[in-house]
Write an enzyme that holds these catalytic residues in place. Sequence first.
Site, PDB file in Angstrom:
ATOM      1  N   GLU A 254      42.907  47.506  34.297  1.00 46.10           N
ATOM      2  CA  GLU A 254      44.184  46.826  34.566  1.00 46.10           C
ATOM      3  C   GLU A 254      44.078  45.362  34.180  1.00 46.10           C
ATOM      4  O   GLU A 254      42.983  44.828  34.064  1.00 46.10           O
ATOM      5  CB  GLU A 254      44.497  46.868  36.077  1.00 46.10           C
ATOM      6  N   LYS A 256      44.080  41.478  34.961  1.00 43.02           N
ATOM      7  CA  LYS A 256      43.741  40.698  36.163  1.00 43.02           C
ATOM      8  C   LYS A 256      44.734  39.555  36.261  1.00 43.02           C
ATOM      9  O   LYS A 256      44.742  38.656  35.428  1.00 43.02           O
ATOM     10  CB  LYS A 256      42.310  40.167  36.074  1.00 43.02           C
ATOM     11  N   ARG A 261      46.947  37.486  46.325  1.00 39.84           N
ATOM     12  CA  ARG A 261      46.685  38.853  46.772  1.00 39.84           C
ATOM     13  C   ARG A 261      47.387  39.112  48.107  1.00 39.84           C
ATOM     14  O   ARG A 261      47.235  38.340  49.043  1.00 39.84           O
ATOM     15  CB  ARG A 261      45.186  39.048  46.944  1.00 39.84           C
ATOM     16  N   ARG A 276      44.556  37.322  51.485  1.00 45.37           N
ATOM     17  CA  ARG A 276      43.187  37.770  51.290  1.00 45.37           C
ATOM     18  C   ARG A 276      42.292  37.379  52.472  1.00 45.37           C
ATOM     19  O   ARG A 276      41.346  38.068  52.816  1.00 45.37           O
ATOM     20  CB  ARG A 276      42.707  37.143  49.987  1.00 45.37           C
ATOM     21  N   GLU A 305      49.118  42.109  43.750  1.00 46.95           N
ATOM     22  CA  GLU A 305      48.974  40.701  43.407  1.00 46.95           C
ATOM     23  C   GLU A 305      50.386  40.165  43.175  1.00 46.95           C
ATOM     24  O   GLU A 305      51.119  40.700  42.335  1.00 46.95           O
ATOM     25  CB  GLU A 305      48.098  40.617  42.149  1.00 46.95           C
ATOM     26  N   PHE A 351      48.362  47.502  43.177  1.00 48.48           N
ATOM     27  CA  PHE A 351      47.213  48.063  42.461  1.00 48.48           C
ATOM     28  C   PHE A 351      46.371  49.023  43.284  1.00 48.48           C
ATOM     29  O   PHE A 351      45.455  49.640  42.763  1.00 48.48           O
ATOM     30  CB  PHE A 351      46.342  46.966  41.827  1.00 48.48           C
ATOM     31  N   ARG A 426      31.530  43.649  47.937  1.00 47.48           N
ATOM     32  CA  ARG A 426      31.565  43.342  46.511  1.00 47.48           C
ATOM     33  C   ARG A 426      30.691  44.387  45.840  1.00 47.48           C
ATOM     34  O   ARG A 426      29.473  44.345  45.949  1.00 47.48           O
ATOM     35  CB  ARG A 426      31.038  41.928  46.266  1.00 47.48           C
ATOM     36  N   LYS A 432      35.118  42.678  37.207  1.00 45.78           N
ATOM     37  CA  LYS A 432      36.063  41.786  36.521  1.00 45.78           C
ATOM     38  C   LYS A 432      35.413  41.184  35.282  1.00 45.78           C
ATOM     39  O   LYS A 432      34.209  40.918  35.264  1.00 45.78           O
ATOM     40  CB  LYS A 432      36.553  40.678  37.465  1.00 45.78           C
TER      41      LYS A 432
HETATM   42  P1  ATP Z   1      38.120  34.980  41.030  1.00 43.74           P
HETATM   43  O1  ATP Z   1      37.691  33.589  41.397  1.00 43.74           O
HETATM   44  O2  ATP Z   1      37.419  35.566  39.870  1.00 43.74           O
HETATM   45  O3  ATP Z   1      39.568  35.257  41.127  1.00 43.74           O
HETATM   46  P2  ATP Z   1      37.717  35.821  43.552  1.00 43.74           P
HETATM   47  O4  ATP Z   1      36.413  35.471  44.158  1.00 43.74           O
HETATM   48  O5  ATP Z   1      38.930  35.052  43.919  1.00 43.74           O
HETATM   49  O6  ATP Z   1      37.499  35.843  42.057  1.00 43.74           O
HETATM   50  P3  ATP Z   1      37.315  38.566  43.345  1.00 43.74           P
HETATM   51  O7  ATP Z   1      37.349  39.455  44.494  1.00 43.74           O
HETATM   52  O8  ATP Z   1      36.008  38.284  42.742  1.00 43.74           O
HETATM   53  O9  ATP Z   1      38.069  37.307  43.807  1.00 43.74           O
HETATM   54  O10 ATP Z   1      38.269  39.105  42.176  1.00 43.74           O
HETATM   55  C1  ATP Z   1      39.183  40.014  42.523  1.00 43.74           C
HETATM   56  C2  ATP Z   1      40.525  39.371  42.738  1.00 43.74           C
HETATM   57  O11 ATP Z   1      41.339  39.559  41.605  1.00 43.74           O
HETATM   58  C3  ATP Z   1      41.245  40.094  43.813  1.00 43.74           C
HETATM   59  O12 ATP Z   1      41.023  39.442  45.030  1.00 43.74           O
HETATM   60  C4  ATP Z   1      42.697  40.046  43.450  1.00 43.74           C
HETATM   61  O13 ATP Z   1      43.318  38.984  44.124  1.00 43.74           O
HETATM   62  C5  ATP Z   1      42.700  39.698  42.004  1.00 43.74           C
HETATM   63  N1  ATP Z   1      43.338  40.706  41.123  1.00 43.74           N
HETATM   64  C6  ATP Z   1      44.144  40.405  40.105  1.00 43.74           C
HETATM   65  N2  ATP Z   1      44.565  41.485  39.460  1.00 43.74           N
HETATM   66  C7  ATP Z   1      44.004  42.549  40.082  1.00 43.74           C
HETATM   67  C8  ATP Z   1      44.058  43.954  39.858  1.00 43.74           C
HETATM   68  N3  ATP Z   1      44.770  44.502  38.878  1.00 43.74           N
HETATM   69  N4  ATP Z   1      43.328  44.740  40.683  1.00 43.74           N
HETATM   70  C9  ATP Z   1      42.593  44.199  41.697  1.00 43.74           C
HETATM   71  N5  ATP Z   1      42.527  42.888  41.944  1.00 43.74           N
HETATM   72  C10 ATP Z   1      43.221  42.054  41.147  1.00 43.74           C
END
Ligand code: ATP
Length: 592
Positions: A254, A256, A261, A276, A305, A351, A426, A432
């Site tokens: 998908e 990003k 969130r 979140r 999101e 999602f 995690r 990602k």
């Molecule tokens: P980053 O700083 O890379 O955004 P993060 O530490 O904020 O990372 P991570 O949990 O590492 O958060 O990355 C996942 C985040 O990406 C999720 O918390 C969500 O908010 C966001 N996100 C965006 N698009 C999607 C998607 N299609 N599916 C799941 N999560 C998504």
Amino acid sequence: MTNDIMLKFSDVANVFSEIESRSGRLEMTDILAELFKRADKSEISRLVYLIQGILAPPYEGIDLGLGEQFAIRAIAASAGYSREQVEANYKKSGDLGLTAEELLKKKRQQALSSTEMDVIYVHTAFVKMAKTGGTGSQELKIKYLTELLNNSEPLGGRFIVRFVTGQLRLGVGDPTILDALSVSRTGDKSLREELERAYSVCADMGHVATVFFENPDKIRKFSVQPFKPLMPALAERLSTPEEIIEKIPICSVEMKFDGFRLQVHKKGNNVELYSRKLEKMTPMFPEIVSAVTELACDSIIFEGEALAYEETGTGKLKKKKYLSFQETIQRKRKHGISDAAKAFPLNLFAFDILYLDGKDLTTEPYEKRRKILEKIFPSGKNLKLSERKIVKSGNALEKLFRTSMDSGLEGIMAKDPNSPYAAGKRKFAWIKLKKSYGKAVDTIDVVIVGYYLGKGARAEFEFGGLLAAVQNTKSGKLETVAKIGSGFSEDEMRQFKEMLEKIQTKSPPKDLEFNDAQKPDYWVVPKYVAEVAFDEITKSPTHTCGMKANIGGETKGHALRFPRLLALREDKSVKEITTSEEVESLYYKQHR
Ligand code: ATP
């Protein structure tokens, strides 16, 4: 109340003091388990919250955070000293809790009558203080705190003062509490895994403990339920499409989105939205709430999101421009919620689905959850389905990554079709791939532990930079990693000063390892998380991040070279900051 008193607060204070003098996790577990055995099921949730240093789960929004000045006035009133005397003692002890204890021991005036307090009494008084608002509320809070201190033994005073000023950091992590709960009922850690799962699908340790105390068997069948938010699943990161295909040979990909969130809960006509960090965001997104009410189901929990967009052009040239997370939040603040809903409407891209009409879906494989999600979405205005493609090669993945870049998005998320929902973890169930990966510039998330006063041109703002720390998961300590002096506009300097002044303390956070060379002008309660960019990670003789003695006896930690503040991460809690171990591994990666 003295007749039917249950777990006395003075007994709890004794146990807290004992925990403070121990550092081993096993010892702490045993001490806590003994304490839990003495608690009744009506008390256990509040006891657990106090140990966690909170009053309720985050979505209840009950925060105390009393400024030190107010606590000083309450100590003075209760112990019969002047404010100056309390301040002088605090200057010496460096810990307002210890000052309260010492002065209460030498109390100059006796309260007329004192009440023996149990855990419920103290917790209820804290909640009353937290909920007191409006004009004159500070005076009332001081009065309530004075009453509590009047009723307390000196040792209890130590912990009451630390709690209300946000500085009760016992060093007991959630894993230790879970272990101790299991030991208190079964004599061993045999129910630890079940307790952990329950806690991850209902981020309310107090509720989990109450259910467990009612009947330990219930914890085995613990299920997700509306209005008890789950800890969000997190994504691992990899730096190339090939690495991802190696981990998940057939993956569901998908876009990003760099949005906000949201975990959406609905039952009947009631809807709640959680961030979140699991704070309630419902009033902020009225357009999403009304769209969710119309979904064709009675109860549902799903995640998505949210992104605000702006429409430009007309007719065939009509286009949507999505705004980033920061812009979405700023516009909400600037324009007011209902105006922003009209001018910058949101799309929520669903999602994942975690619960539907009484059925917990978190243990189902992602592919099955996705099929269920597709039946419910797209559901029209404001609610959309996050599109996905099944991909089997690095090339195909790379193509999608390019598409994402071309549309101004952050990257892609690759998901394992066979994985259950990894609440609070995690894991490689989600991976990602972002645009900055693989380049020298990376970012980490730090917690702000202090700030410096400005020199030269910055003197007028009384703000010259931040001291930032990461978390060492082995020792449980915070360790400094950077002094951030750039990345601030004049307006931001003013805002930082105003924001940090409210939480400044005379003494460093209790669990911070630091070197005097980095000592800031003011310490602050470690509460704000910030994203920091940097050029490189270097060895440092003064920053304590991952500090170890080398073979030659030289002691070195890690530090960020040219750190720049990118943004405050209001969506992240202190528990989620980068760890010292991650900084160390980034250091080795850059040298490979
Ligand atoms: P980053 O700083 O890379 O955004 P993060 O530490 O904020 O990372 P991570 O949990 O590492 O958060 O990355 C996942 C985040 O990406 C999720 O918390 C969500 O908010 C966001 N996100 C965006 N698009 C999607 C998607 N299609 N599916 C799941 N999560 C998504």
